[in-house]
Scaffold this motif. Structure first.
Motif, short mmCIF file in Angstrom:
data_model
loop_
_atom_site.label_atom_id
_atom_site.label_comp_id
_atom_site.label_asym_id
_atom_site.label_seq_id
_atom_site.Cartn_x
_atom_site.Cartn_y
_atom_site.Cartn_z
N ALA A 74 -4.03 30.47 -7.25
CA ALA A 74 -4.10 31.86 -6.77
C ALA A 74 -4.13 31.82 -5.25
O ALA A 74 -4.53 30.81 -4.66
N PRO A 75 -3.70 32.88 -4.60
CA PRO A 75 -3.75 32.90 -3.13
C PRO A 75 -5.19 32.78 -2.62
O PRO A 75 -6.13 33.23 -3.28
N ILE A 76 -5.35 32.16 -1.47
CA ILE A 76 -6.66 32.08 -0.83
C ILE A 76 -7.03 33.48 -0.33
O ILE A 76 -6.27 34.11 0.41
N THR A 77 -8.17 33.97 -0.76
CA THR A 77 -8.57 35.35 -0.45
C THR A 77 -9.99 35.37 0.11
O THR A 77 -10.75 34.41 -0.03
N TRP A 122 -14.30 32.60 2.34
CA TRP A 122 -12.96 32.47 1.74
C TRP A 122 -13.07 31.73 0.41
O TRP A 122 -13.87 30.81 0.26
N ARG A 123 -12.23 32.13 -0.55
CA ARG A 123 -12.21 31.50 -1.86
C ARG A 123 -10.83 30.93 -2.14
O ARG A 123 -9.82 31.62 -1.97
N ALA A 124 -10.81 29.67 -2.59
CA ALA A 124 -9.57 29.01 -2.98
C ALA A 124 -9.73 28.47 -4.40
O ALA A 124 -10.65 27.69 -4.67
N ASP A 125 -8.85 28.91 -5.31
CA ASP A 125 -8.83 28.42 -6.69
C ASP A 125 -7.81 27.29 -6.77
O ASP A 125 -6.62 27.51 -6.51
N ILE A 126 -8.25 26.11 -7.16
CA ILE A 126 -7.42 24.91 -7.05
C ILE A 126 -7.42 24.16 -8.37
O ILE A 126 -8.46 24.01 -9.02
N ASP A 127 -6.24 23.68 -8.77
CA ASP A 127 -6.12 22.72 -9.86
C ASP A 127 -6.06 21.33 -9.25
O ASP A 127 -5.13 21.02 -8.49
N CYS A 173 -21.88 25.68 4.67
CA CYS A 173 -20.80 26.66 4.47
C CYS A 173 -19.86 26.28 3.34
O CYS A 173 -19.07 27.12 2.89
N VAL A 174 -19.89 25.04 2.90
CA VAL A 174 -18.89 24.53 1.96
C VAL A 174 -19.55 24.33 0.59
O VAL A 174 -20.49 23.54 0.45
N TRP A 175 -19.03 25.07 -0.42
CA TRP A 175 -19.63 25.03 -1.75
C TRP A 175 -18.53 24.90 -2.81
O TRP A 175 -17.92 25.89 -3.20
N PRO A 176 -18.26 23.68 -3.27
CA PRO A 176 -17.31 23.49 -4.38
C PRO A 176 -17.99 23.74 -5.73
O PRO A 176 -19.06 23.17 -6.00
N TRP A 198 -15.41 27.60 -2.19
CA TRP A 198 -15.83 28.75 -1.39
C TRP A 198 -16.34 28.24 -0.06
O TRP A 198 -17.24 27.39 0.00
N VAL A 199 -15.76 28.76 1.02
CA VAL A 199 -16.12 28.35 2.37
C VAL A 199 -16.67 29.57 3.10
O VAL A 199 -15.94 30.54 3.35
N GLY A 200 -17.93 29.56 3.40
CA GLY A 200 -18.59 30.71 4.02
C GLY A 200 -18.38 30.76 5.52
O GLY A 200 -18.07 29.76 6.18
N ASP A 201 -18.59 31.96 6.05
CA ASP A 201 -18.50 32.15 7.49
C ASP A 201 -19.74 31.62 8.21
O ASP A 201 -19.69 31.29 9.40
N ARG A 202 -20.85 31.55 7.47
CA ARG A 202 -22.11 31.17 8.10
C ARG A 202 -22.88 30.24 7.18
O ARG A 202 -22.83 30.37 5.96
#
Length: 743
Positions: free
Chosen positions: A284-287, A293-298, A325-328, A342-346
């Motif tokens: 899915a597109p990174i949104t 930001w959220r990235a759905d990855i296979d 900020c980085v939460w897989p 999910w990569v947070g701004d803060r």
């Protein structure tokens, strides 16, 4: 008709032969195709009677090192599901975002928006009279000069002069004359408009000076000065300053994610990227999702989310973001290779104190989920308490007691809940809730430890009583044989929720005198009390097999681990193989990540939660509201009323005395099943439905062991069954009375 796969197989064979041919001979494809057709016509009989023969070609017997030979040739079929199936199986995105449909999150977003707008308005309102207006007045002469210059340049068509001069230098007389005539026409019209505009301005000025009212003159002057000041602002010096300076965070793109994933040390991803492939697939597109930001990855075949979570620090380095900020995370609705990055701004640790949603609430229903905190995406997280037991663990100073406060306050706001609080650290962290507690102790001395151990013994007896009481309830009132809101509200049944909190429980379970029995009682309560409305909340800062028995850590259903020291402690709190699966509370930073922890059992997958924070003043305010509510509804009991805990805590019967009453001195040994029948006759409201095994479990905490007892059944048959010796009973009663100081 020739099968299309035949040509494909032929070309593959020819290509392999060309690769193995050392002299690089050119192969005639037409001849090769003819040879294959002839070979097919001379195919040997493959019936059961036919015997395999050796091939004339020596190469036919050699193995092909290029890869395994396929034995199941594919036949032409429809590729994949049909259009309707693909549409039916497609995942539909929510029409409205999740935060819009969630009441608390929507309210929080609206509060933030209102605060943002109000801050911006107030910021500029303060600066208008003292900064912005003086700036405009100072810049108005420059604005007048700029305005006159622009009008004059427009009137004489100065903007076209460079083009005309360029054509003159090229000696293009025809185009130059056309541009000159165009300029003459423009200048005539613009000069007329300029003169008319000047006359109009002059007339308005004379009117304002000599004919207008003073108020109109002031308004006109202010508007003129402010307008000229606006026009005189330099391009690099805007009038207004920013009320809010937005932190510039780099947008998360697929290129950034691919490079970061390739740098974390997973071979399948790194090799694919090195060959010019992505190695991962974005489903899915990174949104944007919340403050990040959220990235759905296979992930590649064979790579799991746990592999990535294991390298979270490397991934944060590759993304050039702080670790917080980085939460897989995994997607519970997909396969093990679906990663939600999910990569947070803060940084989560810099979000400040999280306000508890019930901080200002009048009451709460414990049969509903108790608000607990927020996850890294800012979504509210809650914990179910009914039919669950909760284990909290961490190193000292990481927010363990604050987490206990949140759960205890949630229980206190339900007036039907009976609170038993035990704070075995002695610092008074739970003293504010003493006013609503049925049993309460704060201390680390032996007497305080004994008090907590006695509470577990009483809770064990209460579980036994409730089991018998639940069994007698009619099916229409209790179809599932568990406590419900309807049953809890019937005070006559005495089946209201009972919450026992044991903070720093390692001091209890590790005690040399009371620890072993307390551990056995707690394990019994956890296993059986869940459906009976008895809830244990255990908190420890030393999760090991000695201070936290495995029977307890292995049976609690909800676990919360803040920063812990190592893998053993991590799995003791979060469950076996949690560390192996990437759920690692060891990754939290000491002090920096205080209040952050992994919550398991409350959601489908373990989730990182930053707990809400209640200081002592906030806890005291909640306790006072809970006290007033309980007083109004008549549910204050025990310690909260100043009564003797030994007289008011637990069931209102003496089990040992009752057993002694139904076992006369003439019976040296008696079967437990007969004791159960006599107890049910003595107190049917308490012991109704008891069997021999109930007596065994109830007497065990008092040190009375069962043994094989020979006896005669009602029909005269001699047999051996489990029972007790009356001497053991009288000895247990004497020791208990001695410990209580009874003469």
């Amino acid at each position: 008709m020739k099968h299309p796969d035949d040509d494909n197989e032929l070309f593959n064979r020819l290509e392999a032969e060309m690769a193995n041919d050392s002299d690089g001979a050119v192969v005639d494809l037409d001849k090769a195709r003819s040879a294959r057709t002839e070979s097919a016509d001379r195919a040997p009989d493959r019936s059961g009677d036919a015997q395999p023969t050796e091939s004339a070609d020596p190469k036919m017997g050699e193995s092909d090192d290029s890869g395994p030979t396929p034995v199941d040739r594919q036949t032409p079929t429809q590729s994949g599901p049909g259009l309707i199936d693909r549409v039916r199986d497609a995942k539909r995105l929510d029409v409205l975002p999740a935060w819009v449909k969630a009441g608390p999150e929507f309210a929080e977003a609206m509060r933030w928006l209102a605060g943002h707008v109000w801050h911006t308005m107030a910021f500029h309102a303060v600066r208008v009279p003292f900064l912005y207006v003086p700036k405009l007045i100072w810049r108005s002469p420059r604005g007048l000069t700029n305005t006159l210059g622009r009008i004059s340049r427009w009137a004489v068509d100065a903007e076209g002069e460079p083009l005309r001069q360029a054509e003159a230098r090229r000696e293009n007389s025809e185009l130059y004359l056309k541009l000159s005539r165009q300029r003459d026409r423009r200048v005539r019209l613009r000069m007329i408009l300029t003169v008319l505009g000047a006359l109009f301005v002059l007339g308005m000025s004379l009117f304002l000076v000599y004919g207008a009212e003073p108020r109109t003159q002031v308004v006109a002057t202010v508007l003129t000065v402010l307008t000229l000041g606006w026009l005189g602002a330099p391009a690099d010096a805007p009038l207004a300053t920013r009320a809010i300076i937005k932190t510039e965070v780099q947008k998360l793109t697929s290129d950034i994610v691919v490079k970061a994933m390739a740098s974390i040390g997973i071979g399948q991803i790194a090799s694919a990227v090195a060959k010019g492939q992505d190695g991962i697939k974005f489903v899915a597109p990174i949104t944007r999702e919340g403050p990040g930001w959220r990235a759905d990855i296979d992930l590649p075949l064979g790579v799991t989310v746990a592999d990535v979570a294991d390298r979270r620090a490397r991934l944060a380095s590759g993304l050039r973001r702080p670790l917080g900020c980085v939460w897989p995370d995994a997607d519970p609705s997909e396969h093990e290779g679906r990663l939600i990055l999910w990569v947070g701004d803060r940084d989560l640790s810099k979000t400040g104190m999280v306000k508890w949603q019930l901080a200002n609430a009048r009451r709460h229903d414990i049969f509903k989920r108790n608000p607990f905190g927020i996850d890294p995406r800012g979504r509210a997280q809650s914990v179910p308490m009914i039919q669950h037991n909760i284990l909290i663990g961490s190193l000292p100073g990481q927010g363990k007691t604050a987490s206990v406060r949140v759960l205890a306050c949630g229980a206190a706001l339900d007036p039907s809940v009976e609170l038993w609080l035990h704070e075995n650290k002695g610092t008074g962290d739970l003293d504010s809730l003493e006013c609503v507690s049925h049993r309460f102790v704060s201390g680390i001395d032996d007497d305080s430890i004994k008090y907590a151990a006695d509470s577990l013994k009483l809770l064990r007896e209460e579980v036994m009583r409730r089991a018998a009481a639940i069994k007698k309830l009619p099916r229409d009132l209790c179809p599932d044989k568990r406590i419900t809101r309807q049953i809890a509200d019937k005070r006559s049944l005495k089946l209201w929720p009972l919450v026992g909190v044991f903070d720093e429980c390692q001091n209890l379970f590790g005690h040399p005198k009371y620890g072993k029995q307390a551990g056995d009682d707690a394990e019994f309560i956890i296993k059986l009390g869940r459906a009976l409305g008895v809830i244990l909340i255990l908190a420890t800062q030393r999760p090991d097999k000695d201070s936290l028995p495995t029977g307890i850590s292995g049976n609690v259903s909800i676990r919360f681990a803040l920063k812990v020291a190592g893998q053993v402690e991590n799995d003791m709190i979060l469950g076996t193989s949690a560390y192996k699966n990437g759920v690692r509370a060891t990754s939290f930073r000491p002090e920096i990540d205080a209040g952050n922890g992994y919550l398991a059992g409350a959601t489908a997958l373990p989730v990182v939660v930053r707990t809400a924070y209640l200081d002592d003043n906030a806890t005291h305010a909640i306790a006072q509201r809970a006290h007033a509510l309980r007083k109004a509804e008549g549910t204050l009991t025990g310690h909260a009323l100043g009564e003797d805990p030994a007289a008011t805590a637990g069931p209102s019967y003496d089990l040992l005395a009752d057993v002694a009453a139904v076992v006369p001195p003439s019976e040296e040994r008696v079967w437990n099943e007969r004791i159960a029948a006599r107890l049910a006759e003595l107190r049917p409201e308490v012991y109704g439905g008891w069997k021999g095994e109930n007596v065994t479990s109830a007497l065990k905490p008092h040190g009375i062991k069962t043994r094989d007892v020979a006896g005669t059944t009602d029909d005269g048959t001699r047999t051996t069954r489990r029972g007790i010796a009356r001497t053991d009973l009288t000895k247990a009663i004497a020791e208990r009375d001695e410990n209580r100081g009874v003469a």
